[in-house]
Motif scaffolding. Structure first.
Motif, PDB file in Angstrom:
ATOM      1  N   ASN A  80     -32.104  -8.572  65.938  1.00 12.64           N
ATOM      2  CA  ASN A  80     -30.833  -8.524  66.624  1.00 12.64           C
ATOM      3  C   ASN A  80     -30.976  -7.290  67.812  1.00 12.64           C
ATOM      4  O   ASN A  80     -31.149  -6.264  67.556  1.00 12.64           O
ATOM      5  CB  ASN A  80     -30.001  -7.904  65.534  1.00 12.64           C
ATOM      6  N   GLN A  81     -30.382  -7.852  68.879  1.00  9.49           N
ATOM      7  CA  GLN A  81     -30.484  -6.999  70.151  1.00  9.49           C
ATOM      8  C   GLN A  81     -29.003  -6.697  70.432  1.00  9.49           C
ATOM      9  O   GLN A  81     -27.996  -7.653  70.634  1.00  9.49           O
ATOM     10  CB  GLN A  81     -30.938  -7.925  71.334  1.00  9.49           C
ATOM     11  N   GLN A  82     -28.694  -5.614  70.440  1.00  8.73           N
ATOM     12  CA  GLN A  82     -27.448  -5.041  70.913  1.00  8.73           C
ATOM     13  C   GLN A  82     -26.933  -5.357  72.234  1.00  8.73           C
ATOM     14  O   GLN A  82     -27.805  -4.783  73.115  1.00  8.73           O
ATOM     15  CB  GLN A  82     -27.029  -3.774  70.397  1.00  8.73           C
ATOM     16  N   TRP A  83     -25.815  -5.771  72.616  1.00 10.22           N
ATOM     17  CA  TRP A  83     -25.466  -5.792  74.074  1.00 10.22           C
ATOM     18  C   TRP A  83     -24.143  -5.441  74.445  1.00 10.22           C
ATOM     19  O   TRP A  83     -23.533  -5.324  75.438  1.00 10.22           O
ATOM     20  CB  TRP A  83     -25.351  -7.420  74.474  1.00 10.22           C
ATOM     21  N   GLY A  84     -23.386  -5.117  73.459  1.00 12.91           N
ATOM     22  CA  GLY A  84     -21.972  -4.257  73.446  1.00 12.91           C
ATOM     23  C   GLY A  84     -21.220  -3.895  72.128  1.00 12.91           C
ATOM     24  O   GLY A  84     -22.029  -3.583  71.316  1.00 12.91           O
ATOM     25  N   GLU A  85     -20.062  -3.877  72.224  1.00 10.18           N
ATOM     26  CA  GLU A  85     -19.277  -3.307  71.370  1.00 10.18           C
ATOM     27  C   GLU A  85     -17.984  -3.891  71.336  1.00 10.18           C
ATOM     28  O   GLU A  85     -17.512  -4.506  72.199  1.00 10.18           O
ATOM     29  CB  GLU A  85     -18.983  -1.690  71.336  1.00 10.18           C
ATOM     30  N   TRP A  86     -17.295  -3.828  69.998  1.00  8.90           N
ATOM     31  CA  TRP A  86     -16.134  -4.672  69.922  1.00  8.90           C
ATOM     32  C   TRP A  86     -15.248  -4.064  69.064  1.00  8.90           C
ATOM     33  O   TRP A  86     -15.498  -3.125  68.182  1.00  8.90           O
ATOM     34  CB  TRP A  86     -16.597  -6.335  69.549  1.00  8.90           C
ATOM     35  N   ARG A  87     -13.872  -4.659  68.970  1.00  9.14           N
ATOM     36  CA  ARG A  87     -12.834  -4.305  67.838  1.00  9.14           C
ATOM     37  C   ARG A  87     -13.180  -4.808  66.806  1.00  9.14           C
ATOM     38  O   ARG A  87     -13.425  -5.806  66.477  1.00  9.14           O
ATOM     39  CB  ARG A  87     -11.649  -4.421  68.329  1.00  9.14           C
ATOM     40  N   GLY A  88     -13.635  -3.700  65.648  1.00  4.50           N
ATOM     41  CA  GLY A  88     -14.015  -4.243  64.413  1.00  4.50           C
ATOM     42  C   GLY A  88     -12.613  -4.383  63.513  1.00  4.50           C
ATOM     43  O   GLY A  88     -11.855  -3.593  63.635  1.00  4.50           O
ATOM     44  N   TRP A  89     -12.874  -5.569  62.936  1.00  5.41           N
ATOM     45  CA  TRP A  89     -11.581  -6.167  61.907  1.00  5.41           C
ATOM     46  C   TRP A  89     -12.244  -7.065  60.923  1.00  5.41           C
ATOM     47  O   TRP A  89     -13.117  -7.706  60.976  1.00  5.41           O
ATOM     48  CB  TRP A  89     -10.911  -7.127  63.180  1.00  5.41           C
ATOM     49  N   LYS A  90     -11.543  -6.727  59.865  1.00 10.04           N
ATOM     50  CA  LYS A  90     -11.913  -7.591  58.440  1.00 10.04           C
ATOM     51  C   LYS A  90     -10.595  -8.115  58.059  1.00 10.04           C
ATOM     52  O   LYS A  90      -9.581  -7.329  57.798  1.00 10.04           O
ATOM     53  CB  LYS A  90     -12.383  -6.518  57.458  1.00 10.04           C
ATOM     54  N   ARG A  91     -10.944  -9.500  57.900  1.00  9.01           N
ATOM     55  CA  ARG A  91      -9.683 -10.259  57.276  1.00  9.01           C
ATOM     56  C   ARG A  91      -9.563  -9.998  55.670  1.00  9.01           C
ATOM     57  O   ARG A  91     -10.730 -10.073  55.099  1.00  9.01           O
ATOM     58  CB  ARG A  91     -10.063 -11.782  57.516  1.00  9.01           C
ATOM     59  N   GLY A  92      -8.457 -10.027  55.436  1.00 10.70           N
ATOM     60  CA  GLY A  92      -8.277 -10.068  53.640  1.00 10.70           C
ATOM     61  C   GLY A  92      -7.436 -11.269  53.429  1.00 10.70           C
ATOM     62  O   GLY A  92      -7.472 -12.401  54.086  1.00 10.70           O
ATOM     63  N   ILE A  93      -6.771 -11.177  52.274  1.00 11.03           N
ATOM     64  CA  ILE A  93      -5.968 -12.194  51.574  1.00 11.03           C
ATOM     65  C   ILE A  93      -4.714 -12.383  52.499  1.00 11.03           C
ATOM     66  O   ILE A  93      -3.998 -11.618  53.078  1.00 11.03           O
ATOM     67  CB  ILE A  93      -5.651 -12.085  50.144  1.00 11.03           C
ATOM     68  N   THR A  94      -4.440 -13.575  52.901  1.00  9.64           N
ATOM     69  CA  THR A  94      -3.123 -14.236  53.222  1.00  9.64           C
ATOM     70  C   THR A  94      -2.611 -14.887  52.288  1.00  9.64           C
ATOM     71  O   THR A  94      -3.047 -15.794  51.588  1.00  9.64           O
ATOM     72  CB  THR A  94      -3.164 -15.020  54.764  1.00  9.64           C
ATOM     73  N   HIS A  95      -1.001 -14.733  51.776  1.00 11.83           N
ATOM     74  CA  HIS A  95      -0.540 -15.493  50.933  1.00 11.83           C
ATOM     75  C   HIS A  95       1.063 -15.483  51.421  1.00 11.83           C
ATOM     76  O   HIS A  95       1.688 -14.388  51.796  1.00 11.83           O
ATOM     77  CB  HIS A  95      -0.571 -14.863  49.371  1.00 11.83           C
ATOM     78  N   ILE A  96       1.559 -16.626  51.563  1.00 12.61           N
ATOM     79  CA  ILE A  96       2.752 -16.725  51.980  1.00 12.61           C
ATOM     80  C   ILE A  96       3.626 -17.653  51.109  1.00 12.61           C
ATOM     81  O   ILE A  96       3.210 -18.752  50.852  1.00 12.61           O
ATOM     82  CB  ILE A  96       2.629 -17.663  53.469  1.00 12.61           C
TER      83      ILE A  96
END
Length: 515
Positions: A80-96
């Motif tokens: 794995n070759q790092q090329w940059g950085e990003w906003r880290g985000w983790k999806r959780g449960i969606t219930h509507i």
């Protein structure tokens, strides 16, 4: 004369032996791909176990690590070759849930990078984007959205795709529907214009006015299909409802029934995280400093599991590498598989690789990219390279006719300015080619939608693409000649009336989603 005769005889004998060896390798590639395919297993592990691969998410990093370990199983070095950085985000449960005027669980999900609903569910009335006379009037009406869930998309008057109407409706009914839909679209556009905002910045005004959340509809013109992209809100959640449920809730609000939803949209901000490309390498023996690249983007949107965009392209390149390592372990040229990150946000992984590795880019024999669905390859363009027919034609001759009979070629073609990762290399003058596949209703049903799942894969077509890719890589590696990079004179653009120019190389966005 005798010496000359012996030389010619020796040359002819060597050519015969080479042709025989070539036939054996190709036969072995076809047999391995057909009788010992690993595609279904790869699809399960990547799509069912790892899941969607949105840049900056834990699943994306898990996918990169999975690929490295899978290549290790096949005795192929990968990293794995790092090329940059990003906003880290983790999806959780969606219930509507609709809880008033009746109870029903709704079909929908939060958009990528949506803020969380918080520790407790949001329970709020749903209202439609206020209809104003002008922007001044809209500013006065904004107070009415405080504490409410606001619908900001036009409802669709029909959930049937046009081809369904065309098959079953009368001509006059179909024509009337399209006329009414056009009028509705114009009216909604006017409604948005009078707010003084656009689709891009209306959420900022609603969020500032105290809205509890945003509800959208981005129908993909297919039964049950929605495009799932990113949220633009900073503090309140944005959810996408299915066409059917969006329409129902919209009508309830429109008729004054005061619909109320209970919304859980869990997510977690992870700060700044590194972004990667996964690079696998089979080292060349005779010309190790020349390269054949198998290319596919690894990331996806996360409305589903990214099966056809671009799980299938990823699987093709991995399976081709596995087969090449087994049947052609000592290639003449170095063969690389590039699994690029953040293609969906602007070809970022591949652009970074081109920028960071000029020593490879300057010596690429050919690059083959696959990124438009599960179908068998049916189009191959020369990409604007004047002599591309000479070498692509030679390589295609080695591919079984049942595969090449399906492929329409265009030479010399014109270079692509974007769309997928091969364009990053084309801009740098690399002979980079898109293996373009038949549709299988890709654009409406699986491209960036909530339906892009394992069950949409047509494995027979993907296996055909593996055979094509592996043989083309083998032929490109073995070719005694270096491919020409001479570019054609580009034609006049029909759109602008001006001389077309070769696309310019651009660097990647190295820090994404962090503003």
């Amino acid at each position: 004369m005798k010496s000359k005769f012996l030389f010619i005889a020796s040359f002819c004998f060597s050519s015969i032996l080479f042709a025989q060896d070539q036939d054996v390798v190709i036969q072995n590639i076809v047999k391995e791909a057909s009788e010992n395919s690993q595609l279904e297993k790869l699809g399960h592990e990547l799509l069912d176990v790892v899941g969607p691969r949105l840049v900056g998410t834990p699943e994306m990093k898990q996918a990169h690590d999975w690929a490295v370990n899978k290549y290790k199983e096949w005795d192929i070095p990968a990293e794995n070759q790092q090329w940059g950085e990003w906003r880290g985000w983790k999806r959780g449960i969606t219930h509507i849930d609709l809880i008033e005027p009746r109870v029903r669980t709704l079909s929908g999900m939060q958009l990528a990078w949506s803020p969380s609903s918080g520790k407790k569910p949001i329970v709020a009335e749903v209202v439609i984007l206020p209809e104003a006379k002008d922007s001044t009037n809209f500013a006065k009406l904004l107070s009415g959205v405080k504490g409410k869930l606001v619908m900001i998309s036009m409802p669709q008057m029909t959930g049937r795709p046009d081809e369904n109407w065309e098959e079953f409706a009368t001509d006059s009914s179909f024509a009337k529907m399209k006329e009414d839909r056009n009028a509705q679209s114009e009216a909604w556009s006017d409604r948005m214009t009078k707010t003084g905002y656009t689709n891009r910045n209306i959420t900022e005004a609603l969020e500032k006015a105290g809205a509890a959340g945003i509800i959208t509809l981005n129908w993909s013109r297919g039964f049950g299909a929605n495009k799932i992209f990113s949220a633009s809100t900073k503090k309140i959640p944005t959810i996408e409802l299915s066409l059917e449920d969006y329409g129902m809730v919209y009508r309830l609000a429109e008729y004054g029934d005061k619909p109320k939803l209970r919304l859980v949209a869990e997510s977690e901000e992870l700060g700044v995280v590194p972004t990667f490309n996964t690079i696998a390498t089979i080292k060349g023996t005779e010309k190790p400093e020349e390269y054949v690249i198998l290319s596919a983007h690894f990331d996806s949107w996360d409305g589903a599991t990214g099966a056809t965009d671009n799980g299938t392209g990823t699987m093709v390149m991995m399976e081709a590498m596995r087969i090449l390592k087994k049947m052609y372990p000592n290639p003449k040229r170095t063969i690389i598989a590039g699994h690029w990150g953040s293609e969906e946000q602007g070809l970022n992984g591949s652009r970074a690789f081109v920028k960071d590795h000029p020593e490879i880019v300057d010596n690429v024999q050919a690059l083959f990219n696959q990124d438009n669905g599960t179908g068998r390859v049916v189009n191959l363009s020369g990409g604007g390279f004047l002599n591309s027919y000479d070498y692509l034609g030679r390589w295609l001759e080695a591919v079984p006719e049942e595969i090449t009979d399906e492929i329409e070629t265009t030479f010399p073609g014109i270079p692509s300015g974007g769309g997928s990762d091969y364009a990053s290399f084309l801009a740098a003058g690399v002979p980079a080619f898109s293996l373009s596949s038949i549709s299988w209703s890709y654009w409406n049903y699986t491209w960036h939608t909530n339906l892009d799942t394992y069950d949409k894969i047509v494995f027979d077509d993907v296996r055909s693409n593996v055979i094509l890719t592996a043989i083309m890589a083998y032929m490109a590696s073995e070719d005694p000649e270096k491919t020409s990079r001479e570019k054609r004179v580009l034609p006049i653009s029909k759109r602008s009336g001006e001389q077309m120019t070769w696309p310019e190389a651009r660097d990647a966005t190295r820090k994404g989603g962090l503003d």
